[in-house]
Scaffold this active site. Structure first.
Site, PDB file in Angstrom:
ATOM      1  N   CYS A  74       0.830  -1.212   0.000  1.00 52.11           N
ATOM      2  CA  CYS A  74       0.000   0.000   0.000  1.00 52.11           C
ATOM      3  C   CYS A  74       0.862   1.259   0.000  1.00 52.11           C
ATOM      4  O   CYS A  74       1.801   1.377   0.798  1.00 52.11           O
ATOM      5  CB  CYS A  74      -0.912   0.003   1.217  1.00 52.11           C
ATOM      6  SG  CYS A  74      -1.973   1.458   1.320  1.00 52.11           S
ATOM      7  N   GLU A 325     -24.839 -12.952  26.467  1.00 50.15           N
ATOM      8  CA  GLU A 325     -24.280 -11.770  25.823  1.00 50.15           C
ATOM      9  C   GLU A 325     -24.812 -10.518  26.534  1.00 50.15           C
ATOM     10  O   GLU A 325     -25.952 -10.493  26.997  1.00 50.15           O
ATOM     11  CB  GLU A 325     -24.679 -11.760  24.332  1.00 50.15           C
ATOM     12  CG  GLU A 325     -24.553 -10.458  23.596  1.00 50.15           C
ATOM     13  CD  GLU A 325     -23.132  -9.922  23.546  1.00 50.15           C
ATOM     14  OE1 GLU A 325     -22.967  -8.702  23.664  1.00 50.15           O
ATOM     15  OE2 GLU A 325     -22.194 -10.737  23.387  1.00 50.15           O
ATOM     16  N   ASP A 352     -24.971  -8.618  31.898  1.00 53.48           N
ATOM     17  CA  ASP A 352     -23.699  -7.891  31.962  1.00 53.48           C
ATOM     18  C   ASP A 352     -22.694  -8.791  32.661  1.00 53.48           C
ATOM     19  O   ASP A 352     -22.773  -8.993  33.885  1.00 53.48           O
ATOM     20  CB  ASP A 352     -23.886  -6.576  32.719  1.00 53.48           C
ATOM     21  CG  ASP A 352     -22.632  -5.712  32.698  1.00 53.48           C
ATOM     22  OD1 ASP A 352     -21.530  -6.255  32.413  1.00 53.48           O
ATOM     23  OD2 ASP A 352     -22.730  -4.504  32.974  1.00 53.48           O
ATOM     24  N   CYS A 399      -9.116 -11.605  21.904  1.00 53.42           N
ATOM     25  CA  CYS A 399      -8.655 -10.568  20.980  1.00 53.42           C
ATOM     26  C   CYS A 399      -7.594  -9.687  21.622  1.00 53.42           C
ATOM     27  O   CYS A 399      -7.194  -8.668  21.040  1.00 53.42           O
ATOM     28  CB  CYS A 399      -9.838  -9.717  20.496  1.00 53.42           C
ATOM     29  SG  CYS A 399     -10.677  -8.808  21.818  1.00 53.42           S
TER      30      CYS A 399
END
Length: 443
Positions: A74, A325, A352, A399
């Site tokens: 790029c 969730e 939560d 993550c």
């Protein structure tokens, strides 16, 4: 504060930081993190920042290049913050991410996996199907910029192309900037989000959500619709919060993606969370299921379940799976997706997971296996509350390697579990983002 001396200086790069910068030492021994430098290189660097324990710098000349250095694809690499590793050979990028994970396990969690899993990879270009572009009208340049932030986050990168987002979006950035620049509301549009599912007869499966701070005129709406029709993009408008998002064109666009391995189709909304790398997502789900080793009579708990990305594939293989969730809208759509796919053995709850869960009915039910995929903050609070003895296996998808390492330390050092295996998955090639997975079993 005294001005920073930007006179270039030579340094030897000995390592890589978690965000993809080279690690070196100044003559006085102070650490310096050098953007654009790779381990094993000698570079000329110019200081850009000063902190108590380290300095920041950027590469101005590579004196001795590492064998792993490659030419970035790029032209915006080094200015745009969307990527940090395009100058690093792809097979070395994933190994660097593996090193980050292992260093976090050792330094933060004080644990070592018994086995390192082979890295999981997929397409490394044109993979990103969800993201957010910043938009800014720059009067001095008499133009509107659309793109990711620059490495200096005060500025929006002036992008002509992007090679990591899906090609239909990456090649349309100049046209998108021209569209906004021609609108009366061009100074009042701060961001445009994109998301892609499977193509439909009405459009190519890609949706744009345009955030606008003032009401749009009919002329502006007509221009945006014409753009959507010309490019095959569905267009949504967002005049306020998430609940204000509504379709502009087509009237009722159908957003969906499929997981053919499990005969599943997921319906979603334009701002919902979906995994950004479709190819890797399918491999990751299979990888997690293989590690979990579900049996036909198992009850499985899936925490941070989202739309049911793991829950519904698991439902095809076990007696029952319960997905939990925090975002009520995602829970509602997870239930709808279970019904849409004819799945009756998946139950979803909104909770939560960073708060007291003792009153939750699902907490009192017995389970055989646990799968969790928490946000960057990790899962320490919910793990501390769960009756862990009921689980035969825990598969943790992460993550953020630091929070995984912290939670692994809790499971192993405080609760006596074994970290049987761990590895990395290249969800975001050419970035420093580290996606990982770990398997725990009782001690």
């Amino acid at each position: 504060m005294a001005r920073i001396d930007q006179t270039p200086f030579a340094v030897e790069i000995t390592g890589l930081t978690h965000d993809g910068r080279g690690v070196a030492r100044r003559a006085d021994g102070k650490a310096v993190f050098v953007a654009g430098a790779l381990p094993g290189e000698r570079v000329m660097a110019s200081q850009t920042g000063r902190h108590r324990s380290f300095d920041e710098a950027r590469t101005v000349e590579v004196l001795t290049a590492a064998p792993e250095r490659v030419e970035p694809r790029c032209p915006h690499f080094g200015t745009c913050s969307g990527c940090a590793l395009q100058h690093y050979a792809e097979d070395k990028q994933i190994l660097a991410k593996q090193n980050v994970l292992m260093e976090n396990f050792e330094r933060i969690g004080h644990v070592t996996p018994e086995r390192i899993l082979a890295p999981l990879t997929d397409a490394s270009w044109g993979y990103r199907r969800k993201g957010r572009f910043s938009v800014r009208r720059v009067e001095k340049k008499d133009k509107t910029l659309v793109g990711f932030r620059e490495t200096d986050p005060r500025f929006v990168a002036d992008l002509r192309e992007c090679h990591t987002v899906i090609p239909q979006i990456g090649q349309s950035i100049p046209a998108l900037a021209a569209l906004v620049d021609g609108l009366q509301a061009r100074r009042e549009i701060p961001q445009i989000e994109f998301i892609a599912g499977d193509p439909t007869p009405d459009f190519n499966g890609i949706a744009l959500t345009i955030r606008h701070l003032v009401p749009l005129t009919d002329a502006d709406k007509s221009a945006i619709v014409a753009f959507g029709q010309a490019h095959g993009f569905a267009i949504f408008l967002q005049p306020a919060g998430v609940d204000s998002v509504h379709a502009l064109w087509p009237a009722e666009p159908r957003l969906a993606f499929s997981l053919p391995q499990w005969n599943l189709e997921f319906l979603f909304r334009p701002l919902d969370f979906i995994q950004v790398n479709a190819g890797l997502n399918g491999k990751m789900i299979q990888h997690a299921i293989d590690l979990l080793q579900p049996r036909a009579d198992d009850r499985v708990l899936d925490l941070f379940a989202g739309l049911g990305n793991f829950t519904l594939p698991l439902a095809r293989q076990v007696r029952e799976v319960v997905g939990v969730e925090g975002e009520a809208g995602l829970v509602r759509r997870a239930r709808e997706n279970a019904a849409h796919n004819g799945i009756a053995n998946a139950d979803f709850h909104a909770a939560d997971l960073a708060k007291d869960l003792s009153g939750e009915s699902w907490m009192k039910q017995g389970f055989d296996k646990l799968l969790l995929d928490p946000p960057r903050s990790g899962a320490d609070f919910v793990l501390a509350q769960l009756p862990l003895k009921q689980f035969e296996r825990i598969v943790y998808v992460s993550c953020h390697p630091a929070s995984l390492a912290r939670d692994a330390g809790f499971l192993v050092n405080e609760r006596g579990w074994k970290l049987r295996a761990a590895g990395v998955m290249d969800m975001f090639p050419h970035t420093a983002h580290v996606e990982s997975i770990a398997l725990f079993e009782p001690g």
